[in-house]
Design an enzyme around this catalytic site. Structure first.
Site, short mmCIF file in Angstrom:
data_model
loop_
_atom_site.label_atom_id
_atom_site.label_comp_id
_atom_site.label_asym_id
_atom_site.label_seq_id
_atom_site.Cartn_x
_atom_site.Cartn_y
_atom_site.Cartn_z
N CYS A 266 2.06 -2.25 15.72
CA CYS A 266 1.94 -1.98 14.28
C CYS A 266 1.27 -3.13 13.55
CB CYS A 266 3.32 -1.71 13.68
SG CYS A 266 3.25 -1.33 11.91
N CYS B 32 3.37 8.66 1.09
CA CYS B 32 4.00 7.70 2.00
C CYS B 32 4.21 6.39 1.25
CB CYS B 32 3.07 7.51 3.20
SG CYS B 32 3.68 6.34 4.41
N CYS C 138 6.89 -4.88 15.47
CA CYS C 138 6.61 -3.91 16.54
C CYS C 138 5.19 -4.20 17.05
CB CYS C 138 6.71 -2.48 16.01
SG CYS C 138 8.36 -2.10 15.37
N GLU D 165 0.83 -1.19 0.00
CA GLU D 165 0.00 0.00 0.00
C GLU D 165 0.87 1.25 0.00
OE1 GLU D 165 -4.01 -1.58 2.18
OE2 GLU D 165 -2.40 -1.02 3.52
N CYS E 1 -0.84 5.84 10.13
CA CYS E 1 0.40 5.20 10.57
C CYS E 1 0.12 3.86 11.23
CB CYS E 1 1.13 6.04 11.60
SG CYS E 1 1.58 7.67 11.07
N CYS F 266 6.63 -6.76 6.90
CA CYS F 266 7.74 -6.20 7.68
C CYS F 266 8.21 -7.26 8.66
CB CYS F 266 7.27 -4.96 8.43
SG CYS F 266 8.61 -4.05 9.24
#
Ligand code: SAH
Length: 381
Positions: free
Chosen positions: A135, A121, A132, A108, A357, A128
């Site tokens: 996230c 962005c 975290c 995305e 975010c 990933c």
């Protein structure tokens, strides 16, 4: 193990006929392709101009190149951006693209408009590896690096949608770029560097290094190189002021602790006042948001030209945290401010389309999940 580079390589950019995608090749590589066809070096410059200044992908439309060269190019090459699988627009104008790559993986990218400008962005990886805790992207199982063309392609797709070809010299809707989407850009340094090299080239997309910010969770050994070679703005996802807490929230901290991270920040080349390091700090209710945390934060970053972006936690399904209260965020910001650091509270954008975010996660993965849940429910009863 957190990361094994070879397993994460992007696939070759070939079509069914074995032609190669030119998108993402740097100037030297592009010049080499043109030379191999027996054409003069200035043709590579023209091709670059068509691709990155005009946004043209069809060799047939590159009228300055001459018909024979256009035909030769088309025989062995093509120019293609990632496929737009879906485009969503938030009530606040934020747009989110779901982009399909040649191997079927998806990422995305998000455009966050402001009155007369906007930030784009970009993602650097499919998924990933950092995991975290707060996230959403870290819960996505499939991970690979994006190639340079897949990263530059995100900019080009957004420019297509916003009608920004040829590269406008002013009044741009995409005025800045943030490497803050899916993935850890410093775990995919070579491709990110190649992509940003193309993006910054003044005869193409021409977005300057001053308007590009790369965010890292703290891959300390790569920060020096980033500063020397690319010189873009640095953002660091700090989120906690003790190693004990940070290692829980950002597991990468077990490898590169706060002290080493801040040493790398102190050494990062700063070009005067305007080039401050941004520390990102997600506000998690009752976890990292006390006045004592704020005071410890300003002690930690003392002497670093910096600003602190306070990011209200953006929720996602099943997330184990809540966003801090407005009062806690305000109190935190006041303490950081009083110590002489700007501490803007980032107002969440695009939450309604899960574009804020930490909310990015390929919809394909989400849908596969929900289908599996539905299948199980159907099977059960
Ligand atoms: N891997 C890089 C690039 C991602 S940037 C990095 O960690 O910096 C994405 C930013 O959003 C990071 O600062 C990340 O910590 C933050 N973030 C992640 N999940 C979030 C959430 N749920 N709410 C608010 N911010 C979040």
């Amino acid at each position: 193990m957190i990361y094994a580079p070879s397993a994460f390589a992007p696939p070759p950019q070939l079509d069914a006929e074995g032609r190669t995608n030119l998108l993402g090749l740097g100037r030297a590589a592009l010049a080499e392709r043109v030379r191999a066809l027996g054409a003069k070096p200035f043709r590579a410059k023209q091709l670059w101009h068509w691709m990155y200044h005009r946004g043209i992908s069809d060799f047939g439309a590159m009228t300055t190149l001459g018909k024979p060269l256009r035909a030769q190019l088309a025989e062995r090459h093509f120019i293609a951006r990632p496929r737009v699988a879906r485009l969503e627009t938030s009530d606040d104008g934020t747009r989110k693209w779901l982009l399909g790559m040649v191997d079927g993986h998806e990422v995305e990218s998000v455009h966050i408009p402001d009155e007369d400008r906007g930030a784009l962005c970009l993602s650097s990886q499919v998924g990933c590896t950092l995991t975290c805790r707060f996230c959403h992207t870290g819960t996505q199982p499939i991970v690979r690096n994006l190639g340079a063309g897949e990263i530059v392609g995100q900019v080009m797709v957004a420019r297509d949608a916003l009608g920004e070809w040829p590269s406008p010299s002013e009044g741009r809707l995409i005025s800045s770029i943030v490497m803050m989407g899916m993935g850890e850009p410093l775990f995919n340094y070579d491709n990110v560097a190649a992509a940003l090299g193309i993006v910054m080239d003044s005869e193409g997309i021409a977005i300057s290094r001053r308007r590009i910010t790369l965010s890292t969770a703290g891959v300390v050994p790569m920060i020096g190189r980033l500063g020397e070679e690319l010189g873009v703005n640095l953002a660091v996802s700090l989120h906690a002021v003790t190693d004990e807490l940070r290692s829980r929230l950002v597991p990468l901290n077990k490898r590169y602790g706060i002290e080493a991270l801040l040493a790398a920040c102190r050494a990062y080349p700063a070009g005067g006042n305007t080039r401050r390091i941004t520390f990102e700090y997600v506000m998690l209710d009752g976890v990292n948001d006390s006045p004592a945390d704020a005071r410890a934060l300003v002690r930690l970053i003392a002497g670093i030209p910096a600003k602190v972006n306070l990011i209200p936690f953006n929720p996602w399904p099943g997330a184990p945290f809540r966003c801090s209260s407005d009062a806690a965020i305000r109190g935190f910001a006041e303490i950081v401010n009083a110590a002489g650091y700007a501490a803007p509270v980032r107002s969440p954008r695009g939450r309604d389309i899960m574009a804020a975010c930490g909310q990015l996660k390929s919809a394909s993965v989400r849908e596969r999940r929900s289908r599996a849940v539905a299948d199980r429910a159907a099977a059960a009863g």
